[in-house]
Design an enzyme around this catalytic site. Structure first.
Site, PDB file in Angstrom:
ATOM      1  N   PRO A 122       0.823  -1.217   0.000  1.00  0.00           N
ATOM      2  CA  PRO A 122       0.000   0.000   0.000  1.00  0.00           C
ATOM      3  C   PRO A 122       0.855   1.266   0.000  1.00  0.00           C
ATOM      4  CG  PRO A 122      -0.197  -1.192   2.090  1.00  0.00           C
ATOM      5  CD  PRO A 122       0.590  -2.057   1.171  1.00  0.00           C
ATOM      6  N   GLU A 149       3.450  -6.354   8.392  1.00  0.00           N
ATOM      7  CA  GLU A 149       3.798  -4.937   8.219  1.00  0.00           C
ATOM      8  C   GLU A 149       4.768  -4.717   7.070  1.00  0.00           C
ATOM      9  OE1 GLU A 149       1.884  -2.891  10.087  1.00  0.00           O
ATOM     10  OE2 GLU A 149       1.114  -4.847  10.732  1.00  0.00           O
ATOM     11  N   ARG A 191      -3.636  -9.722 -19.896  1.00  0.00           N
ATOM     12  CA  ARG A 191      -4.661  -9.534 -20.924  1.00  0.00           C
ATOM     13  C   ARG A 191      -4.175  -8.641 -22.063  1.00  0.00           C
ATOM     14  NH1 ARG A 191      -7.445  -4.694 -20.579  1.00  0.00           N
ATOM     15  NH2 ARG A 191      -9.299  -5.451 -21.640  1.00  0.00           N
ATOM     16  N   ASP A 206     -10.298   0.289 -24.174  1.00  0.00           N
ATOM     17  CA  ASP A 206     -10.499   0.172 -22.725  1.00  0.00           C
ATOM     18  C   ASP A 206     -10.650   1.530 -22.070  1.00  0.00           C
ATOM     19  OD1 ASP A 206     -10.163  -2.562 -22.624  1.00  0.00           O
ATOM     20  OD2 ASP A 206      -8.028  -2.450 -22.157  1.00  0.00           O
TER      21      ASP A 206
HETATM   22 CL1  6GU Z   1      -0.315  -3.781  -3.440  1.00  0.00          CL
HETATM   23  N1  6GU Z   1      -0.760  -4.516  -0.936  1.00  0.00           N
HETATM   24  C1  6GU Z   1      -1.430  -4.423   0.217  1.00  0.00           C
HETATM   25  N2  6GU Z   1      -1.086  -5.217   1.229  1.00  0.00           N
HETATM   26  N3  6GU Z   1      -2.391  -3.568   0.432  1.00  0.00           N
HETATM   27  C2  6GU Z   1      -2.707  -2.779  -0.594  1.00  0.00           C
HETATM   28  C3  6GU Z   1      -2.077  -2.824  -1.821  1.00  0.00           C
HETATM   29  C4  6GU Z   1      -1.092  -3.712  -1.967  1.00  0.00           C
HETATM   30  N4  6GU Z   1      -2.603  -1.906  -2.636  1.00  0.00           N
HETATM   31  C5  6GU Z   1      -3.546  -1.317  -1.924  1.00  0.00           C
HETATM   32  N5  6GU Z   1      -3.612  -1.832  -0.696  1.00  0.00           N
END
Ligand code: 6GU
Length: 281
Positions: A122, A149, A191, A206
């Site tokens: 994230p 984490e 894809r 797309d």
């Molecule tokens: Cl790529 N990994 C995780 N653990 N949480 C996320 C993410 C990735 N993208 C958004 N939230």
């Protein structure tokens, strides 16, 4: 393209073999291998994580496990197991066998063929259609799924000396681990490989390919539960239909993703007609 995934939940990646990606495997366009990170754990408890330096909640994945795992999978020091196929009768047949090419190890051969290492987190850069497009031309992509984490940052630092590393996020929310993100990213990439989708036009049109969201679509019947298909789509006038579709895209994008309209405007990609449509709202 070859995809390797390292994870502590290999079963979670099972969907990679299904549907669209399974078809690509059967066609010999794609090879997928999933590796259990615990294979590289050294202690009796097969532990892959430890408490964070500096304190705080959660656990951090150990560099002493991830380092050797990446050396083997991305660095090519591991014997590559027979390629998995979605079709049992095609097991052990590699596309290079079928085309008559000499079997070869997948992995880095020259500097320019360093694998791409994608680390979903994230805290990464936002994953975009442009990245999917660029990465659809890669020979070898390795995904490193972190949990808890995250992974000790030195693993990323060290890998960046040997591979091309991308830390990417699939959106502004937090998942438990990178596995679902890998499914998302892999599907978006695969894809776009020529031959995977039947109709190449379907990705030229797309959402995001022209910076706009796609507008609505309709099929038969012409009337359904008292709702009509927009008359212009039945007119046979393709100039008018194209303009109507562009207008629908513009208006939907303005409503749902106004920042995308701003980007197009700044890039000089909106015509006078486009601006008239947008002003009409
Ligand atoms: Cl790529 N990994 C995780 N653990 N949480 C996320 C993410 C990735 N993208 C958004 N939230």
């Amino acid at each position: 393209m070859r995809l390797d995934v390292i994870t502590i939940f290999p079963d979670y990646l099972e969907p990679l073999r299904h549907a669209l990606l399974g078809k690509a495997i059967e066609k010999g366009i794609l090879e997928v291998a999933v590796h259990d990170l615990r294979n590289w754990a050294v202690d009796v408890h097969k532990s892959v994580d430890d408490t964070p330096y500096g304190g705080g909640p959660g656990m951090v994945m150990k560099p002493t496990v991830w380092g050797p795992a990446l050396d083997d999978v991305a660095g090519g020091t591991m014997d590559v197991t027979p390629l998995d196929s979605a079709l049992p009768h095609l097991n052990n047949i590699r596309h290079d066998d079928r085309t008559g090419a000499l079997p070869h190890r997948y992995g880095p051969i020259t500097e320019s063929e360093k694998p791409l290492l994608i680390v979903p987190t994230p805290a990464g850069q936002p994953f975009t259609q442009a990245m999917a497009q660029a990465w659809s031309a890669e020979q070898h992509i390795v995904f490193a799924c972190g949990r808890y984490e995250g992974i000790d940052q030195r693993v990323i630092e060290n890998a960046a000396e040997k591979y091309r590393v991308e830390e990417v996020s699939i959106g502004d929310y937090v998942l438990i681990g990178g596995e679902v993100a890998v499914l998302v990213i892999a599907e978006a990439i695969v894809r776009l490989i020529p031959g995977v989708l039947g109709n190449t036009r379907s990705h030229q049109e797309d959402s995001f390919s022209d910076g706009l969201l796609e507008g609505p679509s309709y099929t038969k019947p012409q009337q359904w539960r008292g709702l009509e298909v927009p008359a212009v789509l039945l007119s046979g006038n393709h100039g008018k239909i194209d303009r109507w579709r562009r207008d629908q895209s513009l208006l939907r994008t303005l409503q749902r993703r106004p920042e995308l309209i701003e980007q197009l405007r700044a890039a000089g990609k909106l015509s006078e007609l486009d601006e008239q449509t947008l002003e009409s709202q």
